[in-house]
Enzyme design. Structure first.
Site, PDB file in Angstrom:
ATOM      1  N   HIS A 113       0.820  -1.206   0.000  1.00  0.00           N
ATOM      2  CA  HIS A 113       0.000   0.000   0.000  1.00  0.00           C
ATOM      3  C   HIS A 113       0.859   1.264   0.000  1.00  0.00           C
ATOM      4  O   HIS A 113       0.648   2.170  -0.818  1.00  0.00           O
ATOM      5  CB  HIS A 113      -0.920  -0.001   1.219  1.00  0.00           C
TER       6      HIS A 113
ATOM      7  N   HIS B 191       2.986   6.091  -1.852  1.00  0.00           N
ATOM      8  CA  HIS B 191       3.652   7.243  -1.233  1.00  0.00           C
ATOM      9  C   HIS B 191       5.168   7.149  -1.343  1.00  0.00           C
ATOM     10  O   HIS B 191       5.873   7.561  -0.422  1.00  0.00           O
ATOM     11  CB  HIS B 191       3.235   7.353   0.239  1.00  0.00           C
TER      12      HIS B 191
ATOM     13  N   LYS C 265      -5.023   9.592  -8.379  1.00  0.00           N
ATOM     14  CA  LYS C 265      -4.660   9.880  -6.986  1.00  0.00           C
ATOM     15  C   LYS C 265      -4.937  11.361  -6.795  1.00  0.00           C
ATOM     16  O   LYS C 265      -4.129  12.218  -7.191  1.00  0.00           O
ATOM     17  CB  LYS C 265      -3.182   9.561  -6.750  1.00  0.00           C
TER      18      LYS C 265
END
Length: 282
Positions: free
Chosen positions: A156, A172, A218
């Protein structure tokens, strides 16, 4: 800032000072901020504040270093769609362990480990610590809406996932962003900024941005840029194990930052990422 936040800030400053593999903005890499991204409420927007890629240059010699090599080998081990069960092959499990072995040897993780042992949050022996890290980051779990294990903290945060084919969640990490952009899978839409966040700076190691990936959007994400895998891995592990809060305020180097860290069943990392609060004048 609480006493605990100040203590954590001092520790993260030590991690930062010992991140010997960090890239230098404008020298080892260059980014092109271009324009501000469109304001999205979680839905795709046709407006694009950037006609060019985010990364205009990265010195890929850094990717030959042990932790970078081991990290990059993990990026193709996952199904991006949540709901698609993950199957971990023996080779992929070996790659996970190889990455942990490489990270544990670094100055940043040694500093983090020593502190966690002092706080009685981690086992002192390397084998036990590795097992703890594996559980936190690599053990699979079922994300919301799925009945089978389809996600992990590592996937993730560092690789990224898609939900429903049109929304990007997680994602990220700057290395994955750079590599996916280089392959033509990322369309950088521009930087994100609001009244409470600092103006972006191409010479800072942090950025809030918007991008599309694999036909998903995103709407807003934030990442460190140019830092090593071991710095992020150490930082996020510390925040996960130390902070009962889901947002911890820290100050280090030139940055006031909130580190968001959501737990999954108190056992695994659900998500974690930096939110730039302020750039400090030094």
């Amino acid at each position: 800032m609480t006493e605990g936040d100040r203590e954590l800030s001092a520790l993260i400053q030590e991690l930062w000072d010992n991140d010997t593999n960090r890239l230098r903005p404008g020298i080892d890499y260059r980014i092109s901020l271009q324009g501000k991204a469109g304001d999205l409420a979680g839905v795709p927007d046709d407006s694009d504040g950037a006609g060019m890629p985010l990364f205009s240059f990265v010195d890929e010699n850094i990717f030959k270093k042990e932790t970078f090599l081991a990290f990059i080998s993990l990026l193709d081990n996952y199904e991006s769609d949540t709901g698609e069960p993950e199957i971990v092959t023996p080779e992929e499990e070996m790659e996970n362990h190889r990455f942990l072995d490489s990270v544990i040897k670094t100055p940043t993780m040694k500093i983090a480990h020593k502190y966690l042992v002092e706080k009685r949050l981690s086992p002192e022996d390397t084998t036990g610590f590795k097992q703890q890290l594996y559980k936190i980051w690599f053990e699979l779990y079922a994300r919301k809406g799925s009945s089978k294990p389809d996600s992990s903290g590592f996937e993730h945060v560092f690789v990224g996932e898609t939900r429903g084919g049109h929304t990007v969640i997680g994602f990220h990490n700057w290395i994955q962003l750079y590599l996916q952009e280089k392959l033509g899978h990322i369309d950088y839409k521009g930087y994100s900024v609001n009244a409470n966040s600092p103006q972006p700076d191409e010479n800072k190691h942090m950025l809030a941005l918007q991008f599309s990936w694999k036909n998903g959007i995103k709407p807003k994400g934030s990442i460190f840029i140019g830092v090593s895998p071991e710095f992020e891995f150490s930082l996020y592990t510390l925040c996960f194990l130390m902070s009962p809060n889901e947002r911890v305020k820290v100050s280090f180097n030139l940055y006031d930052v909130e580190i968001v860290c959501h737990h999954y069943n108190q056992k695994h990392i659900g998500t974690t990422y930096p939110v730039p609060v302020k750039y400090l004048n030094v």
